[in-house]
Design an enzyme around this catalytic site. Structure first.
Site, PDB file in Angstrom:
ATOM      1  N   ARG A 181       1.860  10.734  -0.491  1.00  7.46           N
ATOM      2  CA  ARG A 181       1.891  11.963   0.377  1.00  7.46           C
ATOM      3  C   ARG A 181       1.117  11.980   1.364  1.00  7.46           C
ATOM      4  NH1 ARG A 181       2.527  15.843  -4.715  1.00  7.46           N
ATOM      5  NH2 ARG A 181       1.356  14.041  -5.378  1.00  7.46           N
ATOM      6  N   ASP A 191       7.910   5.433 -11.035  1.00  7.22           N
ATOM      7  CA  ASP A 191       6.919   6.072 -11.869  1.00  7.22           C
ATOM      8  C   ASP A 191       7.073   5.834 -13.245  1.00  7.22           C
ATOM      9  OD1 ASP A 191       5.571   9.234 -11.269  1.00  7.22           O
ATOM     10  OD2 ASP A 191       6.465   9.037 -13.202  1.00  7.22           O
ATOM     11  N   TYR A 215       4.152  12.694 -22.615  1.00  9.28           N
ATOM     12  CA  TYR A 215       4.973  13.283 -21.585  1.00  9.28           C
ATOM     13  C   TYR A 215       6.468  13.567 -22.317  1.00  9.28           C
ATOM     14  CZ  TYR A 215       2.009  12.986 -17.602  1.00  9.28           C
ATOM     15  OH  TYR A 215       0.898  13.112 -16.701  1.00  9.28           O
ATOM     16  N   ARG A 267      10.400  10.952   2.104  1.00 11.67           N
ATOM     17  CA  ARG A 267      10.453  11.675   0.998  1.00 11.67           C
ATOM     18  C   ARG A 267      11.554  12.795   1.530  1.00 11.67           C
ATOM     19  NH1 ARG A 267      10.451  15.017  -2.386  1.00 11.67           N
ATOM     20  NH2 ARG A 267       8.627  15.561  -3.906  1.00 11.67           N
ATOM     21  N   ARG A 302      -1.847   4.783  -6.280  1.00 14.95           N
ATOM     22  CA  ARG A 302      -0.867   5.844  -5.755  1.00 14.95           C
ATOM     23  C   ARG A 302      -0.889   5.411  -4.055  1.00 14.95           C
ATOM     24  NH1 ARG A 302       0.546  10.782  -8.365  1.00 14.95           N
ATOM     25  NH2 ARG A 302       1.040   9.997 -10.225  1.00 14.95           N
TER      26      ARG A 302
HETATM   27  O1  CP3 Z   1       1.647   3.963  -5.176  1.00 14.96           O
HETATM   28  C1  CP3 Z   1       1.575   3.895  -6.324  1.00 14.96           C
HETATM   29  O2  CP3 Z   1       0.909   3.913  -6.967  1.00 14.96           O
HETATM   30  C2  CP3 Z   1       3.029   3.486  -7.021  1.00 14.96           C
HETATM   31  C3  CP3 Z   1       3.855   4.501  -7.427  1.00 14.96           C
HETATM   32  C4  CP3 Z   1       3.673   5.320  -8.583  1.00 14.96           C
HETATM   33  C5  CP3 Z   1       3.783   6.816  -8.768  1.00 14.96           C
HETATM   34  N1  CP3 Z   1       3.283   7.181  -9.942  1.00 14.96           N
HETATM   35  C6  CP3 Z   1       4.330   7.644  -7.869  1.00 14.96           C
HETATM   36  C7  CP3 Z   1       4.418   8.958  -7.576  1.00 14.96           C
HETATM   37  C8  CP3 Z   1       2.889   4.974  -9.826  1.00 14.96           C
HETATM   38  C9  CP3 Z   1       2.096   3.701 -10.398  1.00 14.96           C
HETATM   39  C10 CP3 Z   1       2.779   6.438 -10.645  1.00 14.96           C
HETATM   40  C11 CP3 Z   1       2.038   6.465 -12.142  1.00 14.96           C
HETATM   41  C12 CP3 Z   1       2.099   7.483 -12.591  1.00 14.96           C
HETATM   42  N2  CP3 Z   1       2.896   8.562 -12.718  1.00 14.96           N
HETATM   43  C13 CP3 Z   1       1.139   8.040 -13.670  1.00 14.96           C
HETATM   44  C14 CP3 Z   1      -0.024   7.017 -13.996  1.00 14.96           C
HETATM   45  C15 CP3 Z   1      -1.302   7.086 -13.217  1.00 14.96           C
HETATM   46  C16 CP3 Z   1      -1.790   8.389 -12.928  1.00 14.96           C
HETATM   47  O3  CP3 Z   1      -1.722   8.932 -11.918  1.00 14.96           O
HETATM   48  O4  CP3 Z   1      -2.554   8.801 -13.921  1.00 14.96           O
HETATM   49  C17 CP3 Z   1       1.517   9.237 -14.195  1.00 14.96           C
HETATM   50  C18 CP3 Z   1       0.549   9.979 -15.293  1.00 14.96           C
HETATM   51  C19 CP3 Z   1       2.775   9.497 -13.584  1.00 14.96           C
HETATM   52  C20 CP3 Z   1       3.512  10.897 -13.759  1.00 14.96           C
HETATM   53  C21 CP3 Z   1       3.542  11.592 -12.516  1.00 14.96           C
HETATM   54  N3  CP3 Z   1       4.261  11.256 -11.477  1.00 14.96           N
HETATM   55  C22 CP3 Z   1       2.858  12.878 -12.452  1.00 14.96           C
HETATM   56  C23 CP3 Z   1       1.933  13.614 -13.342  1.00 14.96           C
HETATM   57  C24 CP3 Z   1       3.263  13.376 -11.024  1.00 14.96           C
HETATM   58  C25 CP3 Z   1       3.028  14.645 -10.503  1.00 14.96           C
HETATM   59  C26 CP3 Z   1       1.583  14.575  -9.857  1.00 14.96           C
HETATM   60  C27 CP3 Z   1       1.716  14.327  -8.352  1.00 14.96           C
HETATM   61  O5  CP3 Z   1       0.928  13.721  -7.983  1.00 14.96           O
HETATM   62  O6  CP3 Z   1       2.570  14.957  -7.644  1.00 14.96           O
HETATM   63  C28 CP3 Z   1       4.150  12.275 -10.656  1.00 14.96           C
HETATM   64  C29 CP3 Z   1       4.859  12.341  -9.090  1.00 14.96           C
HETATM   65  C30 CP3 Z   1       4.496  11.244  -8.245  1.00 14.96           C
HETATM   66  N4  CP3 Z   1       4.559   9.766  -8.759  1.00 14.96           N
HETATM   67  C31 CP3 Z   1       4.401  11.042  -7.037  1.00 14.96           C
HETATM   68  C32 CP3 Z   1       4.427   9.670  -6.559  1.00 14.96           C
HETATM   69  C33 CP3 Z   1       4.092   9.207  -5.212  1.00 14.96           C
HETATM   70  C34 CP3 Z   1       4.548  12.405  -6.156  1.00 14.96           C
HETATM   71  C35 CP3 Z   1       5.678  12.743  -5.897  1.00 14.96           C
HETATM   72  C36 CP3 Z   1       6.048  13.527  -4.460  1.00 14.96           C
HETATM   73  O7  CP3 Z   1       6.388  12.713  -3.577  1.00 14.96           O
HETATM   74  O8  CP3 Z   1       6.096  14.554  -4.598  1.00 14.96           O
END
Ligand code: CP3
Length: 339
Positions: free
Chosen positions: A25, A71, A144, A34, A21
């Site tokens: 943010r 994602d 999911y 964003r 990640r």
């Molecule tokens: O920088 C990176 O790692 C690349 C992008 C990336 C994101 N999600 C961006 C993201 C990657 C590789 C993921 C993987 C992902 N997404 C996983 C597996 C890794 C882990 O964290 O366990 C999972 C379970 C998800 C599903 C997901 N996406 C969730 C549960 C959430 C909400 C939780 C949160 O952190 O807000 C997201 C949203 C998400 N994916 C964000 C980002 C940058 C936040 C979104 C925002 O800007 O509001």
């Protein structure tokens, strides 16, 4: 590329580093873009924006790898399932009841913008910086899809006992779709791949074998048949004592370690010279100060002489001060003032 060297089993010192990640943010420049994009999904599906946020952490910190900004839930969306990210609530999908609702043949059209992002990022990155493509592990994505949201996945866990054929059918579709999706990322320029099996740990051993190890092995085998030598990192989070079996049977080239796994225990449980990545607690990165210094130096000591990719045990959280990441980089690359 240092990252690929390590994925080939060669120790590199100091170890290559990137953060799960890393585009997110905690970075003011991410928050600004964003806001401009509006929704998170608009950010993922707009190649211009997605390229920019992928590159932001590389510019700021010089990480050894960039990870495609997207994602794991883009794939179910491309298969035809609805997807929304409600503010502060995480992902929301209409829980899947019938696999006929999914259309794998239409998926490549829907995820086309993601491949355009891969092409643009690869063209813009320094040559030494690896680009990691990724997908969710099939079991995690199925969680999911079946529950519709995070939070323990009660429906998926019940279905695993009550209707395992349905769960298997969903996984079969995901295995095939993930192979095509990841191959497309390789074709567009990804240098290696990662499978995020973040919820591997909710399954008891027999289900772990059927839903996590088997499907992952099929994906790895198919990708390696098409692209011999392609490197794939697995992240079977919270897999406990099944880590060794996952490593041996799936054929992944490296293991992303969660925060609770003791690195020496993982080394003992996995085949000799297994490549590891990660393990640092994101919370200590937030804490900073002497606690961060101690944790980073300890992990560096533990992985000295081994093929290791420095990373966190889970994603960086939005509350991490960006200067703590700078400190982390100084500690790893040896330019810090700490003895
Ligand atoms: O920088 C990176 O790692 C690349 C992008 C990336 C994101 N999600 C961006 C993201 C990657 C590789 C993921 C993987 C992902 N997404 C996983 C597996 C890794 C882990 O964290 O366990 C999972 C379970 C998800 C599903 C997901 N996406 C969730 C549960 C959430 C909400 C939780 C949160 O952190 O807000 C997201 C949203 C998400 N994916 C964000 C980002 C940058 C936040 C979104 C925002 O800007 O509001």
């Amino acid at each position: 590329m240092k990252l690929l060297k390590v994925l080939n089993g060669e120790p590199v010192w100091p170890p290559p580093v990137w953060l799960m990640r890393q585009a997110g943010r905690y970075l003011p420049e991410y928050r600004a873009l964003r806001e401009k994009a509006g929704e998170f999904l608009s950010l993922c599906l707009n190649p211009e924006f997605a390229t920019e946020v992928t590159l932001q952490p590389i510019r700021r910190y010089g990480f050894d790898a960039a990870i495609l900004f997207s994602d794991i839930l883009i794939l179910p969306m491309a298969l035809g399932q609805g997807l929304a990210f409600a503010q502060g609530e995480g992902p929301m999908l209409p829980p899947l009841h019938n696999i006929a609702a999914l259309d794998p043949s239409a998926a490549p059209t829907h995820y086309k913008p993601v491949m355009e992002t891969v092409r643009r990022v690869r063209a813009a990155l320094p040559e030494k910086t690896a680009l990691i493509g990724f997908a969710g592990g099939p079991a995690t994505v199925a969680c999911y899809m079946l529950d519709g949201k995070g939070g323990g996945f009660p429906r998926t866990r019940a279905l695993a006992y009550e209707n395992p054929d349905f769960v298997t059918a969903v996984l079969d579709i995901l295995v095939e779709a993930t192979i095509v999706y990841l191959q497309a990322q390789l074709d567009a320029g990804a240098d290696c791949l990662m499978l995020f099996e973040s919820w591997a740990g909710i399954f008891p051993p027999e289900q772990f074998r059927a839903f996590v190890i088997g499907p992952t092995q099929r994906i790895v085998t198919a990708l390696k048949a098409k692209t011999p030598g392609v490197k794939i990192i697995g992240f079977p989070r919270l897999s406990g004592l099944l880590l060794g079996e996952y490593t041996e049977k799936t054929g992944v080239d490296a293991i992303g370690l969660d925060t609770v796994t003791d690195l020496p225990a993982a080394i003992a449980a996995c085949p000799e010279n297994t490549v590891f990545q990660g393990n640092l607690d994101p919370l200590v990165l937030k804490t900073g100060g002497p606690a961060l210094d101690a944790a980073v130096l300890r992990l560096l000591e533990q992985c000295r002489g081994r093929p290791h990719i420095f990373n966190l045990g889970h994603g960086i959280t939005p509350d991490v001060p960006p200067e703590n990441v700078e400190r982390l980089m100084k500690l790893i690359r040896g330019t810090s003032d700490v003895p």
